[in-house]
Design a protein around this motif. Structure first.
Motif, mmCIF file in Angstrom:
data_model
loop_
_atom_site.group_PDB
_atom_site.id
_atom_site.type_symbol
_atom_site.label_atom_id
_atom_site.label_comp_id
_atom_site.label_asym_id
_atom_site.label_seq_id
_atom_site.Cartn_x
_atom_site.Cartn_y
_atom_site.Cartn_z
ATOM 1 N N GLU A 146 0.832 -1.203 0.000
ATOM 2 C CA GLU A 146 0.000 0.000 0.000
ATOM 3 C C GLU A 146 0.866 1.251 0.000
ATOM 4 O O GLU A 146 0.573 2.226 -0.681
ATOM 5 C CB GLU A 146 -0.915 -0.024 1.232
ATOM 6 C CG GLU A 146 -1.869 1.132 1.314
ATOM 7 C CD GLU A 146 -2.730 1.070 2.556
ATOM 8 O OE1 GLU A 146 -3.882 1.510 2.476
ATOM 9 O OE2 GLU A 146 -2.258 0.600 3.609
ATOM 10 N N LYS A 147 1.963 1.201 0.755
ATOM 11 C CA LYS A 147 2.876 2.346 0.804
ATOM 12 C C LYS A 147 3.647 2.512 -0.492
ATOM 13 O O LYS A 147 4.035 3.618 -0.853
ATOM 14 C CB LYS A 147 3.853 2.168 1.966
ATOM 15 C CG LYS A 147 3.191 2.191 3.313
ATOM 16 C CD LYS A 147 4.176 1.844 4.413
ATOM 17 C CE LYS A 147 3.464 1.714 5.743
ATOM 18 N NZ LYS A 147 4.340 1.207 6.792
ATOM 19 N N ALA A 148 3.876 1.413 -1.220
ATOM 20 C CA ALA A 148 4.682 1.454 -2.437
ATOM 21 C C ALA A 148 3.893 1.869 -3.669
ATOM 22 O O ALA A 148 4.488 2.263 -4.671
ATOM 23 C CB ALA A 148 5.320 0.095 -2.679
ATOM 24 N N CYS A 149 2.579 1.794 -3.624
ATOM 25 C CA CYS A 149 1.753 2.060 -4.808
ATOM 26 C C CYS A 149 1.682 3.569 -5.092
ATOM 27 O O CYS A 149 1.122 4.320 -4.301
ATOM 28 C CB CYS A 149 0.343 1.499 -4.608
ATOM 29 S SG CYS A 149 -0.719 1.762 -6.034
ATOM 30 N N PRO A 150 2.209 4.027 -6.247
ATOM 31 C CA PRO A 150 2.175 5.463 -6.542
ATOM 32 C C PRO A 150 0.813 5.946 -7.047
ATOM 33 O O PRO A 150 0.510 7.130 -6.941
ATOM 34 C CB PRO A 150 3.250 5.628 -7.618
ATOM 35 C CG PRO A 150 3.309 4.307 -8.294
ATOM 36 C CD PRO A 150 2.992 3.285 -7.237
#
Length: 174
Positions: A146-150
């Protein structure tokens, strides 16, 4: 001459091997066996959600008492109860805590591959410039994807109750 060189190298190798064998026994550092048990119980994804760099360090911190048994989000309540049982401590479960899994809005996914590169459990499948999807049975809810999804197309949703995730509801106190 070659025969003497071979004999000397064999004797040198045998003596160094014997010296290393003695050193491994004489200089052995004793550790807590509970650390090895805890490390085997943890998911092994090295996700860092607990605040430690890896599962081995998390197990060491739990044995020392610096980290709570509930600090591993991918493990969930079942793992927390097992860890607390092994360490002989009580677990304070949050009744509002719900297990979550990743969900990808496939209409928004551009196929950038950042989410499945970030997932330490290989719960996301897809190819570059293609749509990705989550294998919910493998997803631990660690939130790294979730944190990595731009694009913001990845969200965490409550895990659907299935046969392998259903738990008996606790009785209500009056």
């Amino acid at each position: 001459m070659i025969f003497i060189s071979i004999i000397l190298l064999i004797l040198l190798g045998a003596s160094l091997g014997a010296l290393l064998g003695w050193a491994s026994k004489a200089l052995k550092v004793e550790g807590d066996p509970r650390v090895d048990e805890l490390e085997a119980m943890l998911p092994g994804g090295q996700c860092g959600q607990c605040g430690e760099p890896g599962c081995r360090q998390a197990a060491e911190a739990m044995v020392k008492g610096n980290l709570a048994p509930t600090s591993c989000p991918p493990g969930g309540n079942g793992l927390a109860a097992s860890i607390a049982n092994l360490l002989g401590v009580e677990v304070s479960n949050d009744p509002d805590a719900v297990p979550v899994v990743a969900y990808i809005d496939e209409s928004q996914c551009s196929g950038c591959t950042r989410c499945f590169k970030a997932c330490p459990f290989d719960a996301i499948v897809g190819a570059s410039k293609q749509m990705h999807t989550v294998i919910s049975q493998v997803c631990t809810g660690c939130r790294l994807c979730e944190k990595a999804c731009p694009q913001g197309c990845l969200s965490m949703q409550a895990q659907q109750v299935q046969l392998n995730t259903w738990q008996w509801p606790k009785p209500q106190t009056a």
